[in-house]
Design an enzyme around this catalytic site. Structure first.
Site, mmCIF file in Angstrom:
data_model
loop_
_atom_site.group_PDB
_atom_site.id
_atom_site.type_symbol
_atom_site.label_atom_id
_atom_site.label_comp_id
_atom_site.label_asym_id
_atom_site.label_seq_id
_atom_site.Cartn_x
_atom_site.Cartn_y
_atom_site.Cartn_z
ATOM 1 C CG HIS A 85 116.015 -9.840 57.817
ATOM 2 N ND1 HIS A 85 115.283 -10.744 57.091
ATOM 3 C CD2 HIS A 85 115.436 -9.770 59.040
ATOM 4 C CE1 HIS A 85 114.294 -11.213 57.856
ATOM 5 N NE2 HIS A 85 114.357 -10.632 59.040
ATOM 6 C CD GLU A 120 116.148 -12.259 62.689
ATOM 7 O OE1 GLU A 120 115.281 -11.842 63.451
ATOM 8 O OE2 GLU A 120 116.166 -12.015 61.463
ATOM 9 N N GLY A 145 109.681 -9.815 64.383
ATOM 10 C CA GLY A 145 109.004 -9.500 63.137
ATOM 11 C C GLY A 145 107.504 -9.373 63.346
ATOM 12 N N GLY A 146 106.770 -10.434 63.067
ATOM 13 C CA GLY A 146 105.311 -10.398 63.093
ATOM 14 C C GLY A 146 104.724 -9.828 64.372
ATOM 15 C CB SER A 193 108.362 -17.748 65.458
ATOM 16 O OG SER A 193 108.148 -17.852 64.049
ATOM 17 N N GLY A 219 109.006 -16.072 60.738
ATOM 18 C CA GLY A 219 107.671 -15.968 60.160
ATOM 19 C C GLY A 219 106.963 -17.299 59.993
ATOM 20 C CD GLU A 232 111.977 -11.544 55.635
ATOM 21 O OE1 GLU A 232 111.858 -10.313 55.696
ATOM 22 O OE2 GLU A 232 111.374 -12.317 56.414
ATOM 23 C CG ASN A 254 112.330 -6.537 60.457
ATOM 24 O OD1 ASN A 254 112.046 -5.571 59.759
ATOM 25 N ND2 ASN A 254 112.807 -7.677 59.957
ATOM 26 C CD1 TRP A 255 107.561 -2.498 63.165
ATOM 27 C CD2 TRP A 255 106.865 -0.636 62.132
ATOM 28 N NE1 TRP A 255 107.141 -1.620 64.130
ATOM 29 C CE2 TRP A 255 106.705 -0.470 63.520
ATOM 30 C CE3 TRP A 255 106.508 0.402 61.278
ATOM 31 C CZ2 TRP A 255 106.195 0.702 64.083
ATOM 32 C CZ3 TRP A 255 105.996 1.579 61.825
ATOM 33 C CH2 TRP A 255 105.838 1.719 63.220
ATOM 34 C CE LYS A 256 109.832 -10.040 59.028
ATOM 35 N NZ LYS A 256 110.071 -11.397 58.637
HETATM 36 C C1 PEP Z 1 112.379 -11.138 61.532
HETATM 37 O O1 PEP Z 1 111.910 -10.923 60.430
HETATM 38 O O2 PEP Z 1 113.440 -10.587 61.856
HETATM 39 C C2 PEP Z 1 111.669 -12.044 62.418
HETATM 40 C C3 PEP Z 1 112.273 -12.491 63.463
HETATM 41 O O3 PEP Z 1 110.370 -12.363 62.062
HETATM 42 P P1 PEP Z 1 109.297 -13.170 62.957
HETATM 43 O O4 PEP Z 1 109.380 -12.666 64.353
HETATM 44 O O5 PEP Z 1 107.990 -12.885 62.315
HETATM 45 O O6 PEP Z 1 109.689 -14.618 62.863
#
Ligand code: PEP
Length: 246
Positions: free
Chosen positions: A93, A164, A229-230, A208, A170, A95, A9-11
């Site tokens: 998501h 999640e 994500g990251g 994470s 994040g 967010e 997930n590049w956001k």
């Molecule tokens: C996400 O945004 O779906 C996510 C899991 O982010 P991260 O891996 O950065 O926690």
């Protein structure tokens, strides 16, 4: 045995230059023993489709409209995503739930819109830290998933679910494998009560995930891969996570 899926997930990250480097790093390290996808910002769908066309990596979007078309400024329909060859779309998501006030029914309607055009929704559920500390994890994730199950009806078995925990996204704070597995087992049980396909469905963990914790998380009985994500923004990290999945 379920084949694992690792979806990036590049956001709201990327540029023509960094996307090209990232995708080339991911393609160049394949093939993978799991399904791999990247969910990119809308403006980059076209170039992503071109770059990944002859690879086994799939691509998707991070949101979609519940509507087919119309006067909905700023929204993107699933029909448009299909034109770019999208195979997945993330819906619900945290967010989007947090910053765009998306509720359970809207998330469910988006999942239904996706499936109606043959795009697999990756439906995110997860509790906040306050909800976990109040002992509400189970009721929150079940409520979120229940709305989608009821709206999808006999198609419920076709979605991918992503657990999640909001407090792990994040933050660098990952759920322990045991904490994650406990919730995944609850979700699997809920799916079993709803669809005969439950045992074939993928339930991803997100929050994470990094190269150093991925294999332990993916080794849990009901964790079928990750939503990343990251760590999906750095080819070497994302590749390492994909390798941990199979
Ligand atoms: C996400 O945004 O779906 C996510 C899991 O982010 P991260 O891996 O950065 O926690």
């Amino acid at each position: 045995m379920r084949r694992k899926l690792v979806a990036g997930n590049w956001k709201m990250h990327g540029s023509h230059t960094t996307n090209a480097e990232l995708l080339s790093g991911i393609i160049g390290s394949g093939p993978y023993g799991c399904d791999v996808a990247v969910c990119v910002p809308f403006p980059y769908l076209s170039e992503t489709a071109v770059t990944l066309a002859r690879s086994q990596i799939r691509w998707g979007a991070q949101d979609c409209s519940k509507h087919e078309q119309g006067a909905y400024t700023g929204e993107v329909s699933v029909g448009m995503l299909v034109e770019f060859g999208c195979r997945y779309v993330i819906v619900g998501h945290s967010e989007r739930r947090q910053f765009h006030a998306e509720g359970d029914q809207l998330v469910a309607d988006k999942a239904k819109a996706a499936l109606s055009r043959g795009v697999t929704p990756i439906v995110c559920v997860g509790e906040t830290l306050a909800q976990r500390e109040a002992g509400e994890t189970e009721s929150v994730v079940k409520r979120q998933l229940s709305a989608v199950i009821h709206t999808l009806g006999h198609c419920a078995g076709e979605m991918v679910v992503a657990y999640e925990p909001v407090w792990a996204i994040g933050t660098g704070r990952t759920a322990t494998p045991e904490q994650a597995q406990a919730v995944h087992a609850l979700l699997r049980a809920q799916l079993r009560a709803a669809t005969p396909q439950a045992d074939a469905m993928k339930i991803l963990y997100g929050g994470s995930v990094k190269p150093d914790n991925a294999s332990t998380l993916f080794g849990q009985a009901d964790i079928d891969g990750g939503l990343i994500g990251g760590a999906s923004l750095k080819a070497s990290d994302f590749v390492a996570i994909c390798r941990a999945a199979g």
